[in-house]
Motif scaffolding. Structure first.
Motif, PDB file in Angstrom:
ATOM      1  N   MET A   1       0.847  -1.173   0.000  1.00  0.00           N
ATOM      2  CA  MET A   1       0.000   0.000   0.000  1.00  0.00           C
ATOM      3  C   MET A   1       0.898   1.243   0.000  1.00  0.00           C
ATOM      4  O   MET A   1       1.749   1.407   0.863  1.00  0.00           O
ATOM      5  N   SER A   2       0.700   2.130  -0.942  1.00  0.00           N
ATOM      6  CA  SER A   2       1.523   3.333  -1.049  1.00  0.00           C
ATOM      7  C   SER A   2       0.890   4.486  -0.265  1.00  0.00           C
ATOM      8  O   SER A   2      -0.241   4.403   0.198  1.00  0.00           O
ATOM      9  N   VAL A   3       1.651   5.561  -0.150  1.00  0.00           N
ATOM     10  CA  VAL A   3       1.153   6.741   0.562  1.00  0.00           C
ATOM     11  C   VAL A   3      -0.028   7.348  -0.183  1.00  0.00           C
ATOM     12  O   VAL A   3      -0.973   7.845   0.434  1.00  0.00           O
ATOM     13  N   ALA A   4      -0.011   7.280  -1.496  1.00  0.00           N
ATOM     14  CA  ALA A   4      -1.127   7.814  -2.279  1.00  0.00           C
ATOM     15  C   ALA A   4      -2.407   7.028  -1.996  1.00  0.00           C
ATOM     16  O   ALA A   4      -3.494   7.623  -1.930  1.00  0.00           O
ATOM     17  N   ASP A   5      -2.291   5.713  -1.810  1.00  0.00           N
ATOM     18  CA  ASP A   5      -3.470   4.917  -1.477  1.00  0.00           C
ATOM     19  C   ASP A   5      -4.038   5.325  -0.126  1.00  0.00           C
ATOM     20  O   ASP A   5      -5.263   5.384   0.059  1.00  0.00           O
ATOM     21  N   VAL A   6      -3.156   5.598   0.826  1.00  0.00           N
ATOM     22  CA  VAL A   6      -3.599   6.030   2.154  1.00  0.00           C
ATOM     23  C   VAL A   6      -4.206   7.432   2.075  1.00  0.00           C
ATOM     24  O   VAL A   6      -5.243   7.706   2.677  1.00  0.00           O
ATOM     25  N   ALA A   7      -3.555   8.338   1.345  1.00  0.00           N
ATOM     26  CA  ALA A   7      -4.018   9.727   1.256  1.00  0.00           C
ATOM     27  C   ALA A   7      -5.399   9.824   0.613  1.00  0.00           C
ATOM     28  O   ALA A   7      -6.202  10.667   0.999  1.00  0.00           O
ATOM     29  N   TYR A   8      -5.668   8.957  -0.359  1.00  0.00           N
ATOM     30  CA  TYR A   8      -6.947   9.015  -1.061  1.00  0.00           C
ATOM     31  C   TYR A   8      -7.957   7.993  -0.550  1.00  0.00           C
ATOM     32  O   TYR A   8      -8.984   7.773  -1.183  1.00  0.00           O
ATOM     33  N   TYR A   9      -7.690   7.400   0.603  1.00  0.00           N
ATOM     34  CA  TYR A   9      -8.639   6.492   1.226  1.00  0.00           C
ATOM     35  C   TYR A   9      -9.894   7.275   1.592  1.00  0.00           C
ATOM     36  O   TYR A   9      -9.821   8.371   2.141  1.00  0.00           O
ATOM     37  N   GLY A  10     -11.048   6.741   1.300  1.00  0.00           N
ATOM     38  CA  GLY A  10     -12.305   7.457   1.514  1.00  0.00           C
ATOM     39  C   GLY A  10     -12.743   7.454   2.965  1.00  0.00           C
ATOM     40  O   GLY A  10     -12.872   6.404   3.589  1.00  0.00           O
ATOM     41  N   VAL A  11     -12.948   8.640   3.511  1.00  0.00           N
ATOM     42  CA  VAL A  11     -13.476   8.815   4.859  1.00  0.00           C
ATOM     43  C   VAL A  11     -14.658   9.761   4.754  1.00  0.00           C
ATOM     44  O   VAL A  11     -14.494  10.923   4.377  1.00  0.00           O
ATOM     45  N   PHE A  12     -15.847   9.276   5.059  1.00  0.00           N
ATOM     46  CA  PHE A  12     -17.076  10.051   4.942  1.00  0.00           C
ATOM     47  C   PHE A  12     -17.257  10.609   3.532  1.00  0.00           C
ATOM     48  O   PHE A  12     -17.751  11.717   3.339  1.00  0.00           O
ATOM     49  N   ALA A  60      -1.890  18.931  11.248  1.00  0.00           N
ATOM     50  CA  ALA A  60      -1.396  19.684  10.090  1.00  0.00           C
ATOM     51  C   ALA A  60      -0.154  19.022   9.507  1.00  0.00           C
ATOM     52  O   ALA A  60       0.011  18.969   8.282  1.00  0.00           O
ATOM     53  N   ALA A  61       0.720  18.503  10.370  1.00  0.00           N
ATOM     54  CA  ALA A  61       1.925  17.816   9.879  1.00  0.00           C
ATOM     55  C   ALA A  61       1.538  16.544   9.121  1.00  0.00           C
ATOM     56  O   ALA A  61       2.112  16.239   8.062  1.00  0.00           O
ATOM     57  N   VAL A  62       0.553  15.803   9.630  1.00  0.00           N
ATOM     58  CA  VAL A  62       0.087  14.599   8.929  1.00  0.00           C
ATOM     59  C   VAL A  62      -0.531  14.985   7.598  1.00  0.00           C
ATOM     60  O   VAL A  62      -0.298  14.340   6.574  1.00  0.00           O
ATOM     61  N   HIS A  63      -1.332  16.052   7.593  1.00  0.00           N
ATOM     62  CA  HIS A  63      -1.974  16.517   6.364  1.00  0.00           C
ATOM     63  C   HIS A  63      -0.921  16.903   5.323  1.00  0.00           C
ATOM     64  O   HIS A  63      -1.017  16.496   4.161  1.00  0.00           O
ATOM     65  N   ILE A  64       0.073  17.670   5.731  1.00  0.00           N
ATOM     66  CA  ILE A  64       1.130  18.076   4.797  1.00  0.00           C
ATOM     67  C   ILE A  64       1.903  16.880   4.291  1.00  0.00           C
ATOM     68  O   ILE A  64       2.234  16.785   3.097  1.00  0.00           O
ATOM     69  N   GLY A  65       2.191  15.927   5.181  1.00  0.00           N
ATOM     70  CA  GLY A  65       2.894  14.726   4.757  1.00  0.00           C
ATOM     71  C   GLY A  65       2.109  13.910   3.744  1.00  0.00           C
ATOM     72  O   GLY A  65       2.673  13.421   2.756  1.00  0.00           O
ATOM     73  N   LEU A  66       0.804  13.785   3.984  1.00  0.00           N
ATOM     74  CA  LEU A  66      -0.028  13.034   3.031  1.00  0.00           C
ATOM     75  C   LEU A  66      -0.082  13.724   1.681  1.00  0.00           C
ATOM     76  O   LEU A  66      -0.049  13.080   0.633  1.00  0.00           O
TER      77      LEU A  66
END
Length: 70
Positions: A1-12, A60-66
Motif C-alpha cells: 500500500m503506497s502513501v497515495a493509497d492512504v491519502a486518497y482512502y475514503g473517509v465520509f 497539520a503535519a500529517v496533512h502536509i505529509g499526506l
C-alpha cells in the motif's frame, strides 16, 4: 500500500488528506476560541488551549505529509 493509497482512502466520502486538514483547521479554531471564551466569562482551563494547539500542529503535519508524499 503506497502513501497515495492512504491519502486518497475514503473517509465520509472525502479523501483522508482532506478530512485530516479539516480536523487540523477545527483544532486551530478551537484553540483560538479558548482565550476568547475565557475573556467572556467562560471557565475553560488554559491547558486545553495548548493541547488543542499541539493537536492541530500534529494533524497539520500529517496533512502536509499526506499531500506531499502522495
Amino acid at each position: 500500500m503506497s502513501v497515495a493509497d492512504v491519502a486518497y482512502y475514503g473517509v465520509f466520502g472525502e479523501p483522508l488528506f482532506k478530512a485530516v486538514g479539516l480536523a487540523a483547521a477545527a483544532a486551530f479554531l478551537s484553540a483560538a476560541s479558548v482565550p476568547l471564551l475565557n475573556r467572556r466569562g467562560g471557565r475553560i482551563p488554559l491547558k486545553y488551549h495548548s493541547r488543542l494547539a499541539w493537536t492541530g500542529l500534529l494533524l497539520a503535519a500529517v496533512h502536509i505529509g499526506l499531500v506531499f508524499f502522495s
